[in-house]
Design a protein around this motif. Structure first.
Motif, mmCIF file in Angstrom:
data_model
loop_
_atom_site.group_PDB
_atom_site.id
_atom_site.type_symbol
_atom_site.label_atom_id
_atom_site.label_comp_id
_atom_site.label_asym_id
_atom_site.label_seq_id
_atom_site.Cartn_x
_atom_site.Cartn_y
_atom_site.Cartn_z
ATOM 1 N N GLN A 1 65.169 77.625 81.376
ATOM 2 C CA GLN A 1 63.960 77.703 82.276
ATOM 3 C C GLN A 1 63.804 76.109 82.473
ATOM 4 O O GLN A 1 63.771 75.447 81.709
ATOM 5 C CB GLN A 1 62.643 78.123 81.723
ATOM 6 C CG GLN A 1 62.774 79.687 81.174
ATOM 7 C CD GLN A 1 62.256 80.486 82.208
ATOM 8 O OE1 GLN A 1 61.795 79.898 83.145
ATOM 9 N NE2 GLN A 1 62.705 81.999 81.896
ATOM 10 N N PHE B 1 61.037 73.386 84.374
ATOM 11 C CA PHE B 1 59.712 73.279 84.938
ATOM 12 C C PHE B 1 59.578 71.694 85.345
ATOM 13 O O PHE B 1 59.882 70.961 84.625
ATOM 14 C CB PHE B 1 58.660 73.652 83.739
ATOM 15 C CG PHE B 1 58.682 75.067 83.425
ATOM 16 C CD1 PHE B 1 57.732 75.955 84.194
ATOM 17 C CD2 PHE B 1 59.505 75.361 82.174
ATOM 18 C CE1 PHE B 1 58.013 77.217 83.697
ATOM 19 C CE2 PHE B 1 59.716 76.936 81.749
ATOM 20 C CZ PHE B 1 58.893 77.777 82.563
ATOM 21 N N LEU C 1 52.699 74.781 85.022
ATOM 22 C CA LEU C 1 53.545 75.925 85.021
ATOM 23 C C LEU C 1 54.111 75.960 83.488
ATOM 24 O O LEU C 1 54.598 77.111 82.766
ATOM 25 C CB LEU C 1 54.417 75.791 86.037
ATOM 26 C CG LEU C 1 54.120 75.881 87.573
ATOM 27 C CD1 LEU C 1 55.310 75.846 88.370
ATOM 28 C CD2 LEU C 1 53.664 77.053 87.746
ATOM 29 N N LEU C 2 54.373 74.973 82.814
ATOM 30 C CA LEU C 2 55.176 74.704 81.578
ATOM 31 C C LEU C 2 54.205 75.142 80.532
ATOM 32 O O LEU C 2 54.673 76.084 79.833
ATOM 33 C CB LEU C 2 55.556 73.370 81.328
ATOM 34 C CG LEU C 2 55.991 73.007 79.854
ATOM 35 C CD1 LEU C 2 57.490 74.063 79.819
ATOM 36 C CD2 LEU C 2 56.309 71.664 79.709
ATOM 37 N N THR C 3 52.950 74.899 80.540
ATOM 38 C CA THR C 3 51.833 75.114 79.777
ATOM 39 C C THR C 3 51.639 76.769 79.700
ATOM 40 O O THR C 3 51.420 77.360 78.686
ATOM 41 C CB THR C 3 50.674 74.660 80.038
ATOM 42 O OG1 THR C 3 50.669 73.027 79.902
ATOM 43 C CG2 THR C 3 49.446 74.752 79.167
ATOM 44 N N ALA C 4 51.638 77.305 81.031
ATOM 45 C CA ALA C 4 51.555 78.705 81.052
ATOM 46 C C ALA C 4 52.567 79.543 80.411
ATOM 47 O O ALA C 4 52.523 80.526 80.055
ATOM 48 C CB ALA C 4 51.289 79.008 82.609
ATOM 49 N N TYR C 5 53.847 79.080 80.657
ATOM 50 C CA TYR C 5 55.065 79.637 79.992
ATOM 51 C C TYR C 5 54.828 79.383 78.599
ATOM 52 O O TYR C 5 55.150 80.380 77.767
ATOM 53 C CB TYR C 5 56.143 78.894 80.457
ATOM 54 C CG TYR C 5 57.439 79.604 79.833
ATOM 55 C CD1 TYR C 5 57.839 80.910 80.437
ATOM 56 C CD2 TYR C 5 58.137 79.082 78.984
ATOM 57 C CE1 TYR C 5 59.174 81.362 79.850
ATOM 58 C CE2 TYR C 5 59.162 79.540 78.534
ATOM 59 C CZ TYR C 5 59.781 80.902 78.860
ATOM 60 O OH TYR C 5 60.930 81.337 78.195
ATOM 61 N N LEU C 6 54.376 78.307 77.963
ATOM 62 C CA LEU C 6 54.623 78.129 76.539
ATOM 63 C C LEU C 6 53.423 78.829 75.747
ATOM 64 O O LEU C 6 53.518 79.187 74.707
ATOM 65 C CB LEU C 6 54.470 76.536 76.237
ATOM 66 C CG LEU C 6 55.492 75.688 76.655
ATOM 67 C CD1 LEU C 6 55.159 74.120 76.474
ATOM 68 C CD2 LEU C 6 56.798 76.023 75.567
ATOM 69 N N LYS C 7 52.441 79.197 76.612
ATOM 70 C CA LYS C 7 51.309 79.912 75.963
ATOM 71 C C LYS C 7 51.680 81.100 75.279
ATOM 72 O O LYS C 7 51.337 81.774 74.249
ATOM 73 C CB LYS C 7 50.056 80.352 77.208
ATOM 74 C CG LYS C 7 48.905 80.671 76.165
ATOM 75 C CD LYS C 7 47.746 81.108 77.267
ATOM 76 C CE LYS C 7 46.603 81.293 76.643
ATOM 77 N NZ LYS C 7 46.677 82.333 75.955
ATOM 78 N N THR C 8 52.676 82.026 75.938
ATOM 79 C CA THR C 8 53.226 83.032 75.504
ATOM 80 C C THR C 8 54.102 82.770 74.163
ATOM 81 O O THR C 8 54.082 83.666 73.176
ATOM 82 C CB THR C 8 54.328 83.727 76.253
ATOM 83 O OG1 THR C 8 55.465 83.069 76.704
ATOM 84 C CG2 THR C 8 53.494 84.015 77.614
ATOM 85 N N TYR D 1 62.407 78.315 69.704
ATOM 86 C CA TYR D 1 62.460 77.487 71.019
ATOM 87 C C TYR D 1 62.769 75.942 71.068
ATOM 88 O O TYR D 1 62.215 75.381 70.279
ATOM 89 C CB TYR D 1 61.187 78.157 71.782
ATOM 90 C CG TYR D 1 61.035 79.705 71.971
ATOM 91 C CD1 TYR D 1 61.485 80.180 73.186
ATOM 92 C CD2 TYR D 1 60.340 80.197 71.147
ATOM 93 C CE1 TYR D 1 61.309 81.679 73.229
ATOM 94 C CE2 TYR D 1 60.145 81.657 71.457
ATOM 95 C CZ TYR D 1 60.776 82.348 72.498
ATOM 96 O OH TYR D 1 60.547 83.589 72.518
ATOM 97 N N ILE E 1 64.433 75.216 77.324
ATOM 98 C CA ILE E 1 63.418 74.742 78.505
ATOM 99 C C ILE E 1 63.409 73.437 78.623
ATOM 100 O O ILE E 1 63.379 72.495 77.734
ATOM 101 C CB ILE E 1 61.833 75.125 77.673
ATOM 102 C CG1 ILE E 1 61.919 76.732 77.119
ATOM 103 C CG2 ILE E 1 60.845 74.965 78.590
ATOM 104 C CD1 ILE E 1 60.795 76.965 76.212
#
Length: 282
Positions: free
Chosen positions: A2, A4, A9-16, A50, A90
């Motif tokens: 991934q 970024f 956008l990175l924060t949104a992905y890392l939240k998961t 990760y 990432i």
């Protein structure tokens, strides 16, 4: 993999990932990756679920505009190198505007004086820039563990102090210096050296090894004077500084103590390219 280029956008992905309570390893870099960087990634893979690698040439830690301009930028090649050791990494490669939001300024930090030694003396404002970007990246990634090479040993101590004084919840892992076959410490700046200069630069590590041997029987002042005289005879390499310092405080060693750990630090110029290195003396 991934990739970024925007922190939102990175924060949104890392939240998961944060929601899963998984361990995140973080390797902050300025790109132009070499085997030393890849060794940090390999270390991270062993201890985290990760792994995030940032590639960002941080303008606030450069006190020389020409150095910033000439700093190698090889994003596509860097991504290919990361793939060879961590296909599932990432990668975060933001723009200056995205990170600094139009205000490219550094914050002033107090590192209890270690920022005023060696690199701090010769690169005013450098460690404020380092602290600014590291703190920003830690806040964005929120890593469990972050990996830094010991080639920039003073920076490693600065980051540890930053984490401690700001109560940041990240474990800082220092990793051994990765060297080329001739002993030269791997650095992104090595890419700017000519083949001849690269061979000539091997004298840096050889000199440090000899300094370590001499430190066993001679005083820090005697070793320092020997180093300075050695480089006066070298027409191709200019010594900026050589210091023997206590590892924790980074204060210059005036008198050896059996209960303290010491390290030798060096900075030189070869054809206007600045290289640093260090070695443990214990």
């Amino acid at each position: 993999m991934q990739i970024f280029k925007e922190k939102a956008l990175l924060t949104a992905y890392l939240k998961t990932i944060w929601d899963k309570n998984c361990a995140i390893g973080f390797i902050p870099t300025m790109g132009a990756l070499h085997q030393g960087h890849l060794s940090l990634i390999k270390k991270s893979i062993l201890n985290n679920d990760y792994n995030v690698v940032s590639i960002f040439v941080n303008p606030t830690q450069f006190n020389n505009s020409q150095d910033l301009e000439k700093y190698p930028r090889t994003l596509e090649r860097d991504i290919e190198k990361i793939k060879t050791v961590c296909p599932g990494c990432i990668v975060f490669a933001p723009s200056v505007d995205d990170i600094y939001e139009g205000k490219t300024n550094s914050i002033s930090f107090n590192y209890d004086g270690i920022e005023n030694e060696m690199e701090g003396k010769h690169r005013p404002g450098h460690f404020d820039g380092v602290g600014t970007i590291v703190k920003k990246l830690f806040e964005i990634v929120q890593p469990t563990n972050a990996y830094f090479g010991e080639k920039d040993f003073q920076q490693l101590q600065i980051v540890k102090k930053l984490v401690s004084k700001n109560n940041l919840k990240v474990n800082i892992v220092g990793c051994p210096i990765f060297r080329e076959e001739n002993g030269l410490a791997m650095s992104s700046r090595n890419e700017r050296l000519s083949k001849t200069d690269r061979e000539e630069a091997s004298i840096i590590y050889k000199t440090l090894v000899t300094a370590k041997e001499k430190f066993g029987t001679k005083s820090a002042k005697e070793v320092t004077k020997w180093i300075e005289n050695s480089f006066k005879k070298n027409k191709n390499i200019t010594l900026e500084y050589f210091e023997i310092a206590e590892e924790t405080t980074l204060k210059t060693c005036n008198r050896k103590s059996k209960n303290k750990k010491y390290r030798a630090f060096i900075a030189v110029f070869i054809d206007n390219i600045r290289l640093i290195d260090n070695i443990s003396l214990n």
